[in-house]
Design a protein around this motif. Structure first.
Motif, PDB file in Angstrom:
ATOM      1  N   ASP A  27      38.972  34.376  33.127  1.00 63.25           N
ATOM      2  CA  ASP A  27      37.734  34.955  33.991  1.00 63.25           C
ATOM      3  C   ASP A  27      36.496  34.896  34.171  1.00 63.25           C
ATOM      4  N   MET A  42      29.875  37.383  42.657  1.00 66.25           N
ATOM      5  CA  MET A  42      31.032  37.448  41.723  1.00 66.25           C
ATOM      6  C   MET A  42      31.055  39.486  41.487  1.00 66.25           C
ATOM      7  N   TRP A  45      33.613  42.233  43.069  1.00 67.71           N
ATOM      8  CA  TRP A  45      34.534  42.249  42.696  1.00 67.71           C
ATOM      9  C   TRP A  45      34.547  43.393  41.463  1.00 67.71           C
ATOM     10  N   ARG A  47      35.923  44.384  37.779  1.00 61.85           N
ATOM     11  CA  ARG A  47      36.106  43.073  36.581  1.00 61.85           C
ATOM     12  C   ARG A  47      37.652  42.983  36.469  1.00 61.85           C
ATOM     13  N   ARG A  49      39.580  41.985  38.674  1.00 58.47           N
ATOM     14  CA  ARG A  49      39.562  40.915  39.680  1.00 58.47           C
ATOM     15  C   ARG A  49      39.111  39.570  39.392  1.00 58.47           C
ATOM     16  N   ARG A  50      37.841  39.319  38.835  1.00 55.56           N
ATOM     17  CA  ARG A  50      36.932  39.071  38.202  1.00 55.56           C
ATOM     18  C   ARG A  50      37.275  37.159  37.289  1.00 55.56           C
ATOM     19  N   TRP A  54      42.859  34.054  39.575  1.00 56.89           N
ATOM     20  CA  TRP A  54      43.506  35.416  40.672  1.00 56.89           C
ATOM     21  C   TRP A  54      43.492  35.394  42.346  1.00 56.89           C
ATOM     22  N   GLN A  55      42.008  35.082  42.661  1.00 55.10           N
ATOM     23  CA  GLN A  55      41.707  34.668  43.591  1.00 55.10           C
ATOM     24  C   GLN A  55      42.031  33.891  44.404  1.00 55.10           C
ATOM     25  N   GLY A  59      43.493  36.777  46.006  1.00 53.12           N
ATOM     26  CA  GLY A  59      42.131  37.017  46.233  1.00 53.12           C
ATOM     27  C   GLY A  59      42.104  36.992  47.825  1.00 53.12           C
ATOM     28  N   SER A  60      40.382  37.515  47.771  1.00 58.80           N
ATOM     29  CA  SER A  60      40.025  36.887  49.258  1.00 58.80           C
ATOM     30  C   SER A  60      38.579  36.733  49.446  1.00 58.80           C
ATOM     31  N   SER A  61      38.278  36.106  48.513  1.00 60.15           N
ATOM     32  CA  SER A  61      36.363  35.590  48.104  1.00 60.15           C
ATOM     33  C   SER A  61      36.328  34.988  49.296  1.00 60.15           C
ATOM     34  N   ARG A  62      34.765  34.673  50.061  1.00 55.83           N
ATOM     35  CA  ARG A  62      34.438  34.516  50.615  1.00 55.83           C
ATOM     36  C   ARG A  62      34.243  33.039  50.910  1.00 55.83           C
TER      37      ARG A  62
END
Length: 179
Positions: A27, A42, A45, A47, A49-50, A54-55, A59-62
Motif C-alpha cells: 500500500d 496517487m 487512485w 484508497r 487501489r493505492r 495491485w496496480q 491497475g492502469s496507472s499512467r
C-alpha cells in the motif's frame, strides 16, 4: 496504517528525490510531490487501489515501472514474493487476504507466480519507469526498511549530470503538469 511524523519529515527533506512509503503489502501510504510527478497522482487512485502490487497486475496507472522485459519479470516476481511474505507475517489480515484473492482471480500471471510459493522483500534495484511525456527514465531505487512499523521507504535517484538527473530536474520544475 499510520506513517510516523519523523518519516513524513524525511519525505519533505528529500524534495529533490522521488520518495514513497509502502506498507508490508505494497500500500502506498505516503509520497512526496516528485514521486507523484514521476509515477502519477496517487491521490487520484481510490484508497483501496493505492497499492503498487495491485496496480502492477490489475491497475492502469499512467506510468509503467520496469519498461524492460527482463526487469519487468524480476519486478513482477518480487511483487508476488512480497505479498507472500506479508501474508506469512499477517495471516489474519482480511484486507490482505481479499487483495490476494482478487489478484489470483484477476491475473493469470499473478496466479502462476503465486503457485510457485516464493517469498521476498522489497529490495534495491535499477528501475526503468516509462513516463508518458519524458519517455523511459532509468533510476536507482533504494529501499529503506522501517522494521518497527513494517514499512518501506522507496527512494529513487539518478547519477548527477546524467540524462536521468536532467529528467528529474524537469519533473521537479513541472510537477504533475502535462508537458
Amino acid at each position: 496504517m499510520v506513517v510516523r511524523p519523523s518519516v513524513l519529515r524525511l519525505l519533505d527533506r528529500m524534495a529533490d528525490l522521488p520518495v514513497l512509503v509502502l506498507s508490508a503489502k505494497g500500500d502506498v501510504l505516503a509520497w512526496n510531490p516528485l514521486a507523484a510527478a514521476l509515477q502519477g497522482d496517487m491521490s487520484a487512485w481510490p484508497r483501496h487501489r493505492r497499492n503498487l502490487i495491485w496496480q502492477r497486475f490489475l491497475g492502469s496507472s499512467r506510468c509503467q515501472v520496469a519498461a524492460d522485459p527482463g526487469e519487468d519479470e524480476a519486478a513482477t516476481r518480487a511483487a508476488v514474493g512480497t505479498l507472500r511474505a506479508a501474508q506469512a507475517r499477517y495471516p489474519r489480515d482480511a484486507d490482505l487476504a481479499r487483495m490476494i484473492s482478487e489478484l489470483r482471480r484477476g491475473s493469470p500471471r499473478f496466479e502462476e507466480l503465486w503457485q510457485e510459493g516464493r517469498s521476498a522483500a522489497w529490495r534495491a534495484a535499477i528501475k526503468s519507469i516509462r513516463h508518458p511525456q519524458l519517455g523511459t527514465i532509468t533510476l536507482d531505487c533504494d529501499t529503506l526498511l522501517l522494521p518497527d512499523t513494517d514499512q518501506t521507504v522507496l527512494v529513487y535517484s539518478a547519477e548527477p549530470g546524467s540524462p536521468e538527473a536532467t529528467a528529474l530536474d524537469v519533473l521537479r520544475a513541472t510537477g504533475l503538469q502535462q508537458l
